[in-house]
Design a protein around this motif. Sequence first.
Motif, short mmCIF file in Angstrom:
data_model
loop_
_atom_site.label_atom_id
_atom_site.label_comp_id
_atom_site.label_asym_id
_atom_site.label_seq_id
_atom_site.Cartn_x
_atom_site.Cartn_y
_atom_site.Cartn_z
N CYS A 141 0.93 -1.12 -0.06
CA CYS A 141 -0.05 -0.46 -0.04
C CYS A 141 1.28 1.46 0.25
O CYS A 141 1.99 1.08 0.07
N TYR A 142 0.47 2.55 -0.44
CA TYR A 142 1.36 3.25 -0.28
C TYR A 142 0.80 5.06 0.08
O TYR A 142 -0.77 5.07 0.79
N VAL A 143 1.71 5.70 0.51
CA VAL A 143 0.61 6.44 1.28
C VAL A 143 1.77 8.46 0.84
O VAL A 143 3.28 7.53 0.50
N ARG A 144 1.55 9.02 0.92
CA ARG A 144 2.28 9.96 -0.12
C ARG A 144 2.78 11.26 0.37
O ARG A 144 1.56 11.70 1.89
N GLN A 145 4.66 11.24 1.20
CA GLN A 145 4.92 12.36 1.25
C GLN A 145 4.33 13.19 0.89
O GLN A 145 5.76 13.83 -0.03
N LYS A 146 3.89 14.63 1.00
CA LYS A 146 4.00 15.48 0.04
C LYS A 146 4.76 16.57 0.54
O LYS A 146 5.48 17.16 -0.77
N GLU A 147 6.30 17.00 1.40
CA GLU A 147 7.12 17.26 1.20
C GLU A 147 8.14 16.41 1.24
O GLU A 147 7.87 15.67 2.76
N ALA A 148 9.75 16.73 1.23
CA ALA A 148 10.92 16.19 1.17
C ALA A 148 11.19 16.19 2.74
O ALA A 148 12.42 17.10 2.52
N LEU A 149 10.55 16.24 3.78
CA LEU A 149 10.99 17.26 5.13
C LEU A 149 11.82 15.66 5.98
O LEU A 149 12.66 16.53 6.89
N GLY A 150 12.06 14.89 5.19
CA GLY A 150 12.88 14.40 6.21
C GLY A 150 12.32 12.98 5.71
O GLY A 150 12.20 12.48 6.47
N LEU A 151 13.74 11.96 7.02
CA LEU A 151 13.68 10.70 6.87
C LEU A 151 12.54 10.46 8.12
O LEU A 151 11.71 9.07 7.93
N GLY A 152 12.82 10.73 9.11
CA GLY A 152 12.30 10.80 10.27
C GLY A 152 10.54 11.30 9.43
O GLY A 152 10.09 10.06 10.66
N HIS A 153 10.43 11.87 9.18
CA HIS A 153 8.89 12.73 8.60
C HIS A 153 7.95 11.86 7.62
O HIS A 153 7.33 11.37 8.05
N ALA A 154 9.07 11.40 7.06
CA ALA A 154 8.65 10.45 5.91
C ALA A 154 7.92 8.98 6.38
O ALA A 154 7.23 7.94 6.52
N VAL A 155 8.81 8.48 7.87
CA VAL A 155 8.20 7.08 8.80
C VAL A 155 7.22 7.66 9.94
O VAL A 155 5.73 6.89 9.56
N LEU A 156 7.41 9.21 9.78
CA LEU A 156 5.94 9.35 11.24
C LEU A 156 4.67 9.58 9.61
O LEU A 156 3.43 9.00 10.19
N THR A 157 4.47 9.64 8.24
CA THR A 157 3.37 9.68 7.82
C THR A 157 3.04 8.09 7.25
O THR A 157 1.82 8.16 6.56
N ALA A 158 3.81 6.98 7.73
CA ALA A 158 3.25 6.35 7.64
C ALA A 158 2.78 5.32 8.94
O ALA A 158 1.96 4.36 9.12
N LYS A 159 2.14 6.00 10.24
CA LYS A 159 2.24 6.54 11.43
C LYS A 159 0.25 5.55 11.34
O LYS A 159 0.23 4.44 11.74
N ARG A 160 -0.57 5.56 10.32
CA ARG A 160 -1.90 5.45 10.56
C ARG A 160 -1.79 4.50 9.91
O ARG A 160 -2.52 3.49 10.10
N LEU A 161 -1.53 4.23 8.17
CA LEU A 161 -1.65 2.26 8.29
C LEU A 161 -0.29 1.12 9.24
O LEU A 161 -0.88 0.04 9.17
N VAL A 162 0.39 1.49 9.98
CA VAL A 162 1.35 0.71 10.86
C VAL A 162 0.16 0.67 12.09
O VAL A 162 0.18 -0.97 12.02
N GLY A 163 0.01 1.59 12.35
CA GLY A 163 -0.75 1.42 13.70
C GLY A 163 -0.59 1.24 14.72
O GLY A 163 1.07 1.79 15.48
N ASP A 164 -0.97 0.64 16.16
CA ASP A 164 0.11 0.43 17.10
C ASP A 164 0.68 -0.82 16.92
O ASP A 164 0.60 -1.62 18.43
N GLU A 165 1.41 -1.07 16.53
CA GLU A 165 2.41 -2.88 17.16
C GLU A 165 4.01 -2.45 16.10
O GLU A 165 4.69 -0.89 15.01
N PRO A 166 4.24 -2.69 16.71
CA PRO A 166 6.27 -2.78 16.02
C PRO A 166 6.12 -2.55 14.46
O PRO A 166 5.40 -3.84 14.19
N PHE A 167 7.46 -2.60 13.87
CA PHE A 167 7.52 -2.81 12.44
C PHE A 167 8.38 -2.74 12.33
O PHE A 167 9.96 -1.61 12.37
N ALA A 168 9.46 -2.94 10.73
CA ALA A 168 10.43 -2.90 9.78
C ALA A 168 10.29 -1.52 9.67
O ALA A 168 9.23 -0.57 8.84
N VAL A 169 11.36 -0.78 8.87
CA VAL A 169 11.98 -0.26 7.80
C VAL A 169 13.16 -0.37 7.00
O VAL A 169 14.08 -0.62 7.96
#
Length: 287
Positions: free
Chosen positions: A99-127
């Motif tokens: 699945c895909y989610v858009r990071q509207k601006e390239a504000l950094g890797l931390g911000h990119a990971v945050l953009t996936a928050k809703r799709l990840v939910g409350d569980e550990p995940f890999a990057v």
Amino acid sequence: MKIRKAVFPVAGLGTRFLPATKSMPKEMLPLIDKPLIQYVVEEAVAAGIEQIIFVTGRTKRAIEDYFDKDYRLETQLRDSGKTELLKMVNAITDMVEVCYVRQKEALGLGHAVLTAKRLVGDEPFAVLLGDDIIEAPRSCIGQLIEKYEKYRCTILGIEQVPMEQISSYGCVAGTLVEPRTYKVSDLVEKPPVNEAPSDMAIIGRYVLTPEIFEIIEKTKPGRGGEIQLTDALRELERRQAIYACQFEGKRYDCGDKLEYLKATVEMALKHPQFGKPFGEFIASLPK
Ligand code: UTP
């Protein structure tokens, strides 16, 4: 909890690989006959990942198309009896749920990971970062997941690098607790050589606990004006244990032109079909 989801941040601008990356994602650069991203998806699937979340940006449509069905191509291959090629093309789309989610601006890797928050939910995940290609006896992210299963906390993939290169990486310091495993005590993003706490570099593989999201939300832009994942990890380390795993295998930073060339040559030399003739070609080149 089992690690089921993997986030692939692919929204960076790929400036080190311009002009090739002006209109094409660097993750689609081919290594022999597969785009970089496929090697990394295969690594995740080999580790038992069930869902991949791509954090995409502008010019990244090619990645979506690559993992999508192409009915016209499939019909053409079927009609012309090219069944082996058809199987190969189908295997790409059947490999894993994406699945895909858009990071509207390239504000950094931390911000990119945050953009996936809703799709990840409350569980550990890999990057996994799509430009780090890792040749390993066992899936590199799988090695980190094994450590997660033991320590039940955030695990960073790390590599020892020549000290003069450490300022290109996030850097960790820690205590060795078992072979290839450190308990992290400090993290710094791209430190000057004389301030680096060690020569251990964070590479593009992580297992993160979901607490990272609320920390990134509060993380201010750091080095380069970007919201840095390393800065958020530093804060996480104050609240929870973090371990680092010195993976077994060889990494190529294919976002860098010279490293990409090295990966191409080394992997071509090992390739079952091209290895021998390519080796002969290399040997025939004037010294
Ligand atoms: P890099 O530091 O390699 O940046 O990002 P980059 O923009 O891709 O490449 P250069 O340095 O300009 O050549 C590390 C990873 O984080 C992703 C990138 O796609 C890459 O996989 N990233 C970075 C994002 O998804 N969003 C960002 O805002 C920044």
